[in-house]
Design a protein around this motif. Structure first.
Motif, PDB file in Angstrom:
ATOM      1  N   ILE A 190       1.384   9.270  -6.160  1.00  0.00           N
ATOM      2  CA  ILE A 190       1.787  10.679  -6.017  1.00  0.00           C
ATOM      3  C   ILE A 190       2.796  11.056  -7.100  1.00  0.00           C
ATOM      4  CG2 ILE A 190       2.955  12.318  -4.495  1.00  0.00           C
ATOM      5  CD1 ILE A 190       1.805  10.769  -2.120  1.00  0.00           C
ATOM      6  N   VAL A 191       3.743  10.174  -7.368  1.00  0.00           N
ATOM      7  CA  VAL A 191       4.741  10.458  -8.406  1.00  0.00           C
ATOM      8  C   VAL A 191       4.085  10.561  -9.778  1.00  0.00           C
ATOM      9  CG1 VAL A 191       6.778   9.530  -9.573  1.00  0.00           C
ATOM     10  CG2 VAL A 191       6.614   9.435  -7.085  1.00  0.00           C
ATOM     11  N   GLU A 192       3.064   9.737 -10.010  1.00  0.00           N
ATOM     12  CA  GLU A 192       2.345   9.816 -11.285  1.00  0.00           C
ATOM     13  C   GLU A 192       1.703  11.188 -11.464  1.00  0.00           C
ATOM     14  OE1 GLU A 192       1.720   7.948 -13.928  1.00  0.00           O
ATOM     15  OE2 GLU A 192       3.046   6.306 -13.376  1.00  0.00           O
ATOM     16  N   LEU A 193       1.104  11.698 -10.405  1.00  0.00           N
ATOM     17  CA  LEU A 193       0.484  13.023 -10.491  1.00  0.00           C
ATOM     18  C   LEU A 193       1.525  14.111 -10.710  1.00  0.00           C
ATOM     19  CD1 LEU A 193      -2.215  12.835  -7.661  1.00  0.00           C
ATOM     20  CD2 LEU A 193      -2.558  12.657 -10.132  1.00  0.00           C
ATOM     21  N   ARG A 235      -7.197   8.823 -21.938  1.00  0.00           N
ATOM     22  CA  ARG A 235      -7.669   8.274 -20.670  1.00  0.00           C
ATOM     23  C   ARG A 235      -6.768   7.166 -20.112  1.00  0.00           C
ATOM     24  NH1 ARG A 235     -14.125   7.484 -21.250  1.00  0.00           N
ATOM     25  NH2 ARG A 235     -13.632   7.138 -23.409  1.00  0.00           N
ATOM     26  N   ASN A 236      -5.506   7.150 -20.533  1.00  0.00           N
ATOM     27  CA  ASN A 236      -4.583   6.163 -19.973  1.00  0.00           C
ATOM     28  C   ASN A 236      -4.291   6.455 -18.510  1.00  0.00           C
ATOM     29  OD1 ASN A 236      -4.387   4.814 -22.400  1.00  0.00           O
ATOM     30  ND2 ASN A 236      -2.689   6.083 -23.112  1.00  0.00           N
ATOM     31  N   VAL A 237      -4.030   7.735 -18.236  1.00  0.00           N
ATOM     32  CA  VAL A 237      -3.704   8.118 -16.861  1.00  0.00           C
ATOM     33  C   VAL A 237      -4.899   7.928 -15.950  1.00  0.00           C
ATOM     34  CG1 VAL A 237      -2.906  10.002 -15.393  1.00  0.00           C
ATOM     35  CG2 VAL A 237      -1.970   9.738 -17.695  1.00  0.00           C
ATOM     36  N   PHE A 238      -6.085   8.283 -16.444  1.00  0.00           N
ATOM     37  CA  PHE A 238      -7.266   8.182 -15.598  1.00  0.00           C
ATOM     38  C   PHE A 238      -7.644   6.718 -15.332  1.00  0.00           C
ATOM     39  CE2 PHE A 238      -7.512  12.320 -17.646  1.00  0.00           C
ATOM     40  CZ  PHE A 238      -7.716  13.156 -16.553  1.00  0.00           C
ATOM     41  N   ASP A 239      -7.444   5.874 -16.325  1.00  0.00           N
ATOM     42  CA  ASP A 239      -7.679   4.444 -16.085  1.00  0.00           C
ATOM     43  C   ASP A 239      -6.729   3.901 -15.030  1.00  0.00           C
ATOM     44  OD1 ASP A 239      -9.661   4.492 -17.935  1.00  0.00           O
ATOM     45  OD2 ASP A 239      -8.426   3.719 -19.586  1.00  0.00           O
ATOM     46  N   TRP A 240      -5.471   4.344 -15.107  1.00  0.00           N
ATOM     47  CA  TRP A 240      -4.500   3.895 -14.113  1.00  0.00           C
ATOM     48  C   TRP A 240      -4.872   4.387 -12.722  1.00  0.00           C
ATOM     49  CZ3 TRP A 240      -1.123   6.219 -10.709  1.00  0.00           C
ATOM     50  CH2 TRP A 240      -0.139   5.388 -10.174  1.00  0.00           C
ATOM     51  N   LEU A 241      -5.297   5.688 -12.620  1.00  0.00           N
ATOM     52  CA  LEU A 241      -5.693   6.222 -11.327  1.00  0.00           C
ATOM     53  C   LEU A 241      -6.928   5.506 -10.781  1.00  0.00           C
ATOM     54  CD1 LEU A 241      -5.157  10.051 -11.914  1.00  0.00           C
ATOM     55  CD2 LEU A 241      -3.718   8.500 -10.608  1.00  0.00           C
ATOM     56  N   ARG A 242      -7.860   5.171 -11.681  1.00  0.00           N
ATOM     57  CA  ARG A 242      -9.071   4.475 -11.248  1.00  0.00           C
ATOM     58  C   ARG A 242      -8.729   3.083 -10.712  1.00  0.00           C
ATOM     59  NH1 ARG A 242     -11.319   4.463 -15.686  1.00  0.00           N
ATOM     60  NH2 ARG A 242     -12.236   6.538 -15.555  1.00  0.00           N
ATOM     61  N   MET A 293       0.820  -1.202   0.000  1.00  0.00           N
ATOM     62  CA  MET A 293       0.000   0.000   0.000  1.00  0.00           C
ATOM     63  C   MET A 293       0.863   1.266   0.000  1.00  0.00           C
ATOM     64  SD  MET A 293      -2.933   1.114   2.757  1.00  0.00           S
ATOM     65  CE  MET A 293      -3.828  -0.422   2.448  1.00  0.00           C
ATOM     66  N   VAL A 294       1.944   1.257   0.782  1.00  0.00           N
ATOM     67  CA  VAL A 294       2.803   2.448   0.839  1.00  0.00           C
ATOM     68  C   VAL A 294       3.471   2.682  -0.510  1.00  0.00           C
ATOM     69  CG1 VAL A 294       4.820   3.462   1.962  1.00  0.00           C
ATOM     70  CG2 VAL A 294       3.184   2.118   3.303  1.00  0.00           C
ATOM     71  N   LYS A 295       3.969   1.612  -1.115  1.00  0.00           N
ATOM     72  CA  LYS A 295       4.590   1.753  -2.433  1.00  0.00           C
ATOM     73  C   LYS A 295       3.584   2.215  -3.476  1.00  0.00           C
ATOM     74  CE  LYS A 295       7.268  -1.602  -3.625  1.00  0.00           C
ATOM     75  NZ  LYS A 295       7.739  -2.904  -4.170  1.00  0.00           N
ATOM     76  N   SER A 296       2.340   1.708  -3.376  1.00  0.00           N
ATOM     77  CA  SER A 296       1.308   2.121  -4.323  1.00  0.00           C
ATOM     78  C   SER A 296       0.952   3.592  -4.142  1.00  0.00           C
ATOM     79  CB  SER A 296       0.069   1.248  -4.137  1.00  0.00           C
ATOM     80  OG  SER A 296      -0.962   1.649  -5.016  1.00  0.00           O
ATOM     81  N   PRO A 325       5.346   8.456 -16.031  1.00  0.00           N
ATOM     82  CA  PRO A 325       5.873   7.138 -15.632  1.00  0.00           C
ATOM     83  C   PRO A 325       5.007   5.971 -16.084  1.00  0.00           C
ATOM     84  CG  PRO A 325       6.103   8.682 -13.824  1.00  0.00           C
ATOM     85  CD  PRO A 325       5.288   9.361 -14.873  1.00  0.00           C
ATOM     86  N   HIS A 326       3.686   6.173 -16.112  1.00  0.00           N
ATOM     87  CA  HIS A 326       2.808   5.086 -16.562  1.00  0.00           C
ATOM     88  C   HIS A 326       3.056   4.764 -18.032  1.00  0.00           C
ATOM     89  CE1 HIS A 326      -0.684   2.561 -17.019  1.00  0.00           C
ATOM     90  NE2 HIS A 326      -1.142   3.337 -17.986  1.00  0.00           N
ATOM     91  N   ALA A 327       3.190   5.793 -18.848  1.00  0.00           N
ATOM     92  CA  ALA A 327       3.457   5.564 -20.272  1.00  0.00           C
ATOM     93  C   ALA A 327       4.816   4.893 -20.477  1.00  0.00           C
ATOM     94  CB  ALA A 327       3.391   6.888 -21.033  1.00  0.00           C
ATOM     95  N   GLN A 328       5.819   5.326 -19.717  1.00  0.00           N
ATOM     96  CA  GLN A 328       7.137   4.693 -19.830  1.00  0.00           C
ATOM     97  C   GLN A 328       7.120   3.264 -19.304  1.00  0.00           C
ATOM     98  OE1 GLN A 328       9.769   5.774 -21.307  1.00  0.00           O
ATOM     99  NE2 GLN A 328       9.200   7.895 -21.691  1.00  0.00           N
ATOM    100  N   MET A 329       6.293   3.009 -18.291  1.00  0.00           N
ATOM    101  CA  MET A 329       6.204   1.665 -17.738  1.00  0.00           C
ATOM    102  C   MET A 329       5.595   0.699 -18.750  1.00  0.00           C
ATOM    103  SD  MET A 329       7.054   0.077 -14.987  1.00  0.00           S
ATOM    104  CE  MET A 329       6.758  -1.471 -14.162  1.00  0.00           C
ATOM    105  N   VAL A 330       4.611   1.165 -19.501  1.00  0.00           N
ATOM    106  CA  VAL A 330       3.997   0.319 -20.524  1.00  0.00           C
ATOM    107  C   VAL A 330       5.015  -0.054 -21.594  1.00  0.00           C
ATOM    108  CG1 VAL A 330       2.249   0.253 -22.338  1.00  0.00           C
ATOM    109  CG2 VAL A 330       1.678   1.208 -20.102  1.00  0.00           C
ATOM    110  N   GLU A 331       5.809   0.913 -22.022  1.00  0.00           N
ATOM    111  CA  GLU A 331       6.833   0.628 -23.031  1.00  0.00           C
ATOM    112  C   GLU A 331       7.925  -0.284 -22.485  1.00  0.00           C
ATOM    113  OE1 GLU A 331       6.827   1.446 -26.168  1.00  0.00           O
ATOM    114  OE2 GLU A 331       4.920   2.509 -26.010  1.00  0.00           O
TER     115      GLU A 331
END
Length: 609
Positions: free
Chosen positions: A415-418, A598-605, A407-410, A424-430
Motif C-alpha cells: 500500500i505504501v508503494e502505491l 517496469r521496476n514498480v510493476f515487477d515488484w507488484l507482480r 503477510m501483514v507487513k507485506s 520506496p522500491h527505488a530507494q530500497m534498491v539503492e
C-alpha cells in the motif's frame, strides 16, 4: 559524664548545620551527602569513646611520596576513581589492603574525617592484599580516547629560570623499571622493557604502579604455568579499571605475539567486542582476520620497539595490498576495498614516500601509519568472510539467508508503494547496495549520500516552482469567485500543503545528510542501525528517503485535479472533448517511462504472486 573534645564539638556543629539545611526544603538528597554525614558521625563516635581518642585527634599522618611532579598528582587523583583506586589512597605506597584497623590516609581523604593512625591500635589484624580480578579484553577497547582527563587552569609554572638550555623528556625512576613513551598523536603511555609490558595507566602514581606490577607478575606466572614460552616476541598490555556491571576492581589484559601477529589470552574471552556484530563466524581461519585486526590496533597504540615488524617486509606487503585494491576499484564498481580510488592513490603516494625515506627499521611515526592502514584491510577481510565458502565477492552481495516477510507487513509495504508512486522500491534498491548485512564501507556510503543530496536539491527546486504555481493559481479571479468548498479550491489547498511538506522534508533530510554523509564507516553503521531499528527494518529508511518525491508528486496530482475541474466545468462540449483527448494523451505519455522501466510493476507482480 563524657567530655567531648573540641574537634568533636566542631563535628557536631557541622552535622547540625547539614541537618538544618536538609530540613529547609531539600527535596532530594544525594547519596554522596548521606555517605559524608555517616562518615562524620562514625568519626565523632570513635573520637569520643576510643581510649586513645585525644592522641588520635591530634595526630595527622602524611602519605609516602610516590609522585614525581605536581601535575602528576592532580592527574593521578583525577584518574583514581576511574581506575578503581579510592582518591584518598591514590598516593599511598604499597598494596591496597583490607583490614579491620583504620588505614593511614591524608586528611583530605574524607571531608571532615578524623585520622586515626595505625600505631594507636596495639592489636591490629594483619593486612590482606586484595588482588584485582584479571579480565581479558581486546586492543580496540583500550580506554585511551574520551577519558576526559583535565587539569586546573590556575596551576602551572609561572617563570623560567635563567640560562636553562635543556628540557629533558619525562623520565621515571630507574627503580620502577618502567619507561615513558609519547605516542605520535601526543598521548603518554608506559613500557616495561624487561617484562615487555605496555599500559596507558599512569604508573607515576605509586598505588597504580604497585597494582600493575602485582597483576603483571600474576599473569606472567599464569602464562608460564599454562605452557606459554615468554620469549622476546611476546608482549603484555594491562589496563586498570572497574567492572561497570558489578563495580569490581579489575585488571584488563591481552598478550600479543609479534611473530604470529595475533593476540591471545589466559582466560575465556567473549566474542562480542572481537567480532563487532558479525554473525555466523564458525571457522578458525575466519577468526584469524579479526585477531589480526586487533593486533594492528595494538601496534598503532604502542608503536615503539617494532624492529621485528619493520624487518619482515611490512612496508612492501602493505604496498602490494594497496596496488591490488586500486586495480579492483578501477575495474569494478562493486569493489570490496575500504577506500575509494582517490584515497588509494593518496595512500600509495604515502607508502612510496615512506619506502624512499625509511631505512630498514621503521620509526614510531611510520609504524603508526602502516598499522592503521593494515587494520582497515584486515577488518574488511573479516567482514567479507575472506577464505570461507560463503565469501562476499561483491559489495552488494548478501551472505545471510533472509526470512519470508510477514503477510501483514507485506500488505502494508504494498500500500505504501502505491501511495508513494513506487519511490520506496527505488530507494530500497539503492540502500541495499550500501547497507549489506548490517555493514557498509566508507566510499560507498559517501557516494550514496552524494546521490541523495543531489536528488533532494533538485526536488527542493521543483517544490519551490510548484509552490509558486499553486499560489498563482489561487490568485486567479475565476478561482477566487468560487466558494471555499469548491473542488478546485480544496485541491489547490491540498497541493500547496503537499508541496510545502515536500520542501520541508527535503530540507530536513539534506541537513541530516550533511551531518552523517561524510562520517566514517563506523559512525555510518551506528546511524543506519538506529534508523532501521523498527518493525519495517530497512524499508522504513527507504520510505523516509522517498517522502520528498512522493509529496511532490501528490502536490502535482492535486494541482492537476484543481486545474482540470476548473477547465472542464467552464467549457463547452466540443472543447471538453478536445481537452479531454489532450489530457488522455498526456497521461499516456506520462505513464510510458514508468511502463518502460517496469521496476514498480515487477515488484507488484512479485508481491501478488
Amino acid at each position: 559524664m563524657v567530655h567531648l573534645p573540641s574537634r568533636a564539638l566542631l563535628r557536631f556543629a557541622t552535622l547540625w548545620k547539614c541537618l538544618k539545611a536538609l530540613s529547609n526544603g531539600l527535596s532530594s538528597i544525594s547519596l554522596t551527602l548521606f555517605r559524608r554525614l555517616f562518615s562524620v558521625l562514625l568519626n565523632i563516635l570513635h573520637s569520643c569513646f576510643s581510649r586513645n581518642s585525644r592522641r588520635s585527634i591530634l595526630s595527622i599522618s602524611r602519605p609516602a611520596g610516590g609522585l614525581s611532579t605536581q601535575s602528576d598528582v592532580s592527574a593521578g587523583v583525577a584518574a583514581s576513581s576511574l581506575l578503581g583506586v579510592p582518591t584518598g589512597l591514590a598516593n599511598i605506597s604499597g598494596n591496597i589492603a583490607c583490614s579491620s584497623a583504620p588505614a593511614t590516609m591524608p586528611s583530605s581523604a574524607l571531608p571532615g574525617a578524623i585520622n586515626l593512625p595505625l600505631q594507636s591500635h596495639r592489636h591490629a589484624s594483619p593486612a590482606i592484599t586484595v588482588r584485582r580480578r584479571k579480565v581479558p579484553f581486546v586492543a580496540s577497547t583500550v580506554q585511551r580516547y574520551g577519558m576526559g582527563m583535565q587539569i586546573k587552569s590556575s596551576s602551572g609554572i609561572e617563570s623560567i629560570q635563567p640560562v636553562v638550555r635543556q628540557y629533558p623528556k619525562r623520565q621515571l625512576p630507574v627503580s620502577t623499571g618502567w619507561v615513558a613513551h609519547v605516542h605520535p598523536e601526543g598521548t603518554l603511555y608506559f613500557y616495561h622493557p624487561v617484562k615487555r609490558i605496555f599500559t596507558d595507566t599512569n604508573v607515576q602514581v605509586q598505588a597504580f604502579l604497585n597494582e600493575l606490577n602485582d597483576c603483571a607478575d600474576d599473569l606472567l606466572a599464569l602464562a608460564r604455568s599454562s605452557g606459554v614460552e615468554l620469549t622476546s616476541d611476546i608482549e603484555l598490555t594491562l589496563q586498570l579499571g572497574m567492572d561497570p556491571d558489578v563495580g569490581e576492581r579489575v585488571c584488563s589484559y591481552y598478550f600479543a605475539d609479534r611473530v604470529e601477529r595475533t593476540l591471545f589470552w589466559l582466560h575465556e574471552l567473549g566474542t562480542e567486542d572481537l567480532f563487532d556484530g558479525v554473525r555466523g563466524v564458525k571457522d578458525q581461519s575466519h577468526i584469524r582476520y579479526a585477531i589480526r585486526f586487533q593486533y594492528w590496533v595494538h601496534c598503532e597504540l604502542y608503536p615503539n620497539n617494532r624492529e621485528i615488524e619493520s624487518q619482515n617486509g611490512l612496508l612492501m606487503e602493505l604496498r602490494e595490498i594497496i596496488v591490488h585494491a586500486s586495480a579492483d576499484v578501477i575495474t569494478s564498481d562493486k569493489s570490496l576495498s575500504p577506500f575509494g580510488g582517490e584515497e588509494l592513490s593518496k595512500i600509495l603516494e604515502l607508502i612510496n614516500h615512506l619506502q624512499e625515506t625509511t631505512s630498514s627499521e621503521c620509526r614510531p611515526y611510520s609504524i603508526c601509519v602502516i598499522a592503521r592502514f593494515m587494520q582497515y584491510f584486515a577488518r574488511a577481510k573479516f567482514f567479507n568472510f575472506c577464505g570461507q565458502s560463503c565469501a562476499r565477492l561483491e559489495a552488494d552481495q548478501s551472505i545471510y539467508l533472509t526470512d519470508d516477510e510477514h503477510m501483514v507487513k507485506s500488505l502494508i509495504s504494498w500500500i505504501v508503494e502505491l501511495l508513494c508512486f513506487g519511490a520506496p522500491h527505488a530507494q530500497m534498491v539503492e540502500l541495499q547496495r550500501v547497507w549489506v548485512d548490517k555493514s557498509t564501507s566508507s566510499p560507498r556510503w559517501k557516494d550514496f549520500n552524494d546521490k541523495l543530496s543531489r536528488e533532494w536539491i533538485s526536488i527542493t527546486i521543483y517544490s519551490t516552482v510548484m509552490l509558486t504555481v499553486d499560489l498563482s493559481f489561487l490568485t486567479v479571479p475565476s478561482v477566487n469567485a468560487q466558494t471555499s468548498q469548491s473542488v478546485a479550491i480544496i485541491a489547490a489547498y491540498l497541493s500547496t500543503f503537499c508541496v510545502v511538506g515536500s520542501l520541508v522534508v527535503s530540507i530536513l533530510l539534506a541537513g541530516q545528510n550533511r551531518k552523517y554523509g561524510s562520517v566514517s564507516a563506523n559512525n555510518a553503521v551506528v546511524f543506519l542501525t538506529r534508523m532501521t531499528n523498527s518493525i519495517f527494518g530497512d524499508r522504513a529508511l527507504a520510505i523516509l528517503h522517498s517522502l520528498p518525491y512522493a509529496l511532490l508528486m501528490w502536490g502535482m496530482v492535486y494541482f492537476v485535479v484543481a486545474f482540470s475541474f476548473l477547465v472542464f466545468k467552464s467549457t463547452s462540449v466540443i472543447l471538453l472533448g478536445v481537452v479531454g483527448c489532450g489530457l488522455l494523451i498526456v497521461i499516456l505519455l506520462t505513464l510510458w517511462p514508468i511502463w518502460a522501466a517496469r521496476n514498480v510493476f515487477d515488484w507488484l507482480r512479485e508481491r501478488l504472486t
